[in-house]
Design a protein around this motif. Structure first.
Motif, PDB file in Angstrom:
ATOM      1  N   HIS A  27      26.542  -2.056   6.450  1.00  0.00           N
ATOM      2  CA  HIS A  27      26.132  -2.543   5.117  1.00  0.00           C
ATOM      3  C   HIS A  27      26.478  -4.197   5.138  1.00  0.00           C
ATOM      4  CE1 HIS A  27      26.159  -1.334   0.904  1.00  0.00           C
ATOM      5  NE2 HIS A  27      26.841  -2.545   0.702  1.00  0.00           N
ATOM      6  N   PHE A  28      27.220  -4.711   5.710  1.00  0.00           N
ATOM      7  CA  PHE A  28      27.645  -6.284   5.597  1.00  0.00           C
ATOM      8  C   PHE A  28      26.320  -6.819   6.456  1.00  0.00           C
ATOM      9  CE2 PHE A  28      28.654 -10.088   8.138  1.00  0.00           C
ATOM     10  CZ  PHE A  28      28.817 -10.721   7.176  1.00  0.00           C
ATOM     11  N   CYS A  29      25.985  -6.355   7.638  1.00  0.00           N
ATOM     12  CA  CYS A  29      24.756  -6.809   8.260  1.00  0.00           C
ATOM     13  C   CYS A  29      23.466  -6.661   7.347  1.00  0.00           C
ATOM     14  CB  CYS A  29      24.480  -6.024   9.454  1.00  0.00           C
ATOM     15  SG  CYS A  29      25.669  -6.520  10.783  1.00  0.00           S
ATOM     16  N   SER A  30      23.314  -5.501   6.437  1.00  0.00           N
ATOM     17  CA  SER A  30      22.115  -5.533   5.748  1.00  0.00           C
ATOM     18  C   SER A  30      21.941  -6.415   4.665  1.00  0.00           C
ATOM     19  CB  SER A  30      22.202  -4.119   5.235  1.00  0.00           C
ATOM     20  OG  SER A  30      21.223  -3.856   4.185  1.00  0.00           O
ATOM     21  N   HIS A  31      23.209  -6.726   3.896  1.00  0.00           N
ATOM     22  CA  HIS A  31      23.254  -7.607   3.034  1.00  0.00           C
ATOM     23  C   HIS A  31      23.119  -9.014   3.260  1.00  0.00           C
ATOM     24  CE1 HIS A  31      23.979  -5.345  -0.708  1.00  0.00           C
ATOM     25  NE2 HIS A  31      24.795  -4.560   0.042  1.00  0.00           N
ATOM     26  N   TRP A  32      23.629  -9.227   4.603  1.00  0.00           N
ATOM     27  CA  TRP A  32      23.523 -10.679   5.179  1.00  0.00           C
ATOM     28  C   TRP A  32      22.062 -11.152   5.293  1.00  0.00           C
ATOM     29  CZ3 TRP A  32      22.091 -12.810  10.007  1.00  0.00           C
ATOM     30  CH2 TRP A  32      22.418 -14.042  10.153  1.00  0.00           C
ATOM     31  N   PHE A  33      21.274 -10.122   5.953  1.00  0.00           N
ATOM     32  CA  PHE A  33      20.015 -10.250   6.030  1.00  0.00           C
ATOM     33  C   PHE A  33      19.094 -10.348   4.807  1.00  0.00           C
ATOM     34  CE2 PHE A  33      20.669  -8.795  10.647  1.00  0.00           C
ATOM     35  CZ  PHE A  33      19.975  -9.870  11.259  1.00  0.00           C
ATOM     36  N   GLN A  34      19.722  -9.587   3.789  1.00  0.00           N
ATOM     37  CA  GLN A  34      18.917  -9.534   2.456  1.00  0.00           C
ATOM     38  C   GLN A  34      19.075 -11.030   2.002  1.00  0.00           C
ATOM     39  OE1 GLN A  34      20.415  -6.380   0.165  1.00  0.00           O
ATOM     40  NE2 GLN A  34      19.271  -4.829   1.463  1.00  0.00           N
ATOM     41  N   TYR A  35      20.098 -11.482   2.137  1.00  0.00           N
ATOM     42  CA  TYR A  35      20.634 -12.981   1.327  1.00  0.00           C
ATOM     43  C   TYR A  35      20.062 -14.068   2.369  1.00  0.00           C
ATOM     44  CZ  TYR A  35      23.194 -10.106  -1.963  1.00  0.00           C
ATOM     45  OH  TYR A  35      23.383  -9.130  -2.929  1.00  0.00           O
ATOM     46  N   LEU A  36      19.601 -13.792   3.489  1.00  0.00           N
ATOM     47  CA  LEU A  36      19.309 -14.853   4.477  1.00  0.00           C
ATOM     48  C   LEU A  36      17.934 -15.542   4.065  1.00  0.00           C
ATOM     49  CD1 LEU A  36      20.097 -15.953   7.245  1.00  0.00           C
ATOM     50  CD2 LEU A  36      18.596 -14.258   8.371  1.00  0.00           C
TER      51      LEU A  36
END
Length: 117
Positions: A27-36
């Protein structure tokens, strides 16, 4: 007596972290890429000579497939193992962003962003 029950209820059961940790990391990786992408808008605006509407289309191309595919990903998780689907999803997301970072033309970034979604 009720305080002992509350303490016992708050202690995680064995295996809790083994199950929850991959979900939290995914979930963290998903959001990190979304906010990249959005913080990179000023740099992308200058580097590619595109306006902010086109950059918004880039992010939209990411979010629409992301929202549409989540239901199907849940069905796949039910049929296959969740760790395998999680690893494949994060790998696809990371590879798509690596391809975006490779510096293709802006027109190629939109389908890559959709693939990442």
């Amino acid at each position: 007596m009720s305080s002992n029950v509350a303490i016992a209820a708050s202690v995680p059961r064995p295996g809790f972290f083994r199950i929850v940790a991959p979900i939290v990391v995914g979930h963290f990786c998903s959001h990190w890429f979304q906010y990249l992408l959005p913080p990179l808008f000023p740099l992308l605006h200058v580097a590619y000579g595109v306006d902010y509407v086109q950059l918004g289309i880039l992010v939209t191309a990411f979010y629409i497939p992301s929202g549409l595919v989540q239901t199907f990903a849940g069905l796949i998780v039910d049929r296959m193992s969740a760790p395998r689907v999680l690893a494949c999803g994060i790998t696809l997301l990371a590879c798509s962003f690596l391809a975006i970072a490779a510096g293709p033309a802006f027109v190629a970034m939109v389908p890559l962003a959709a693939l990442a979604g």
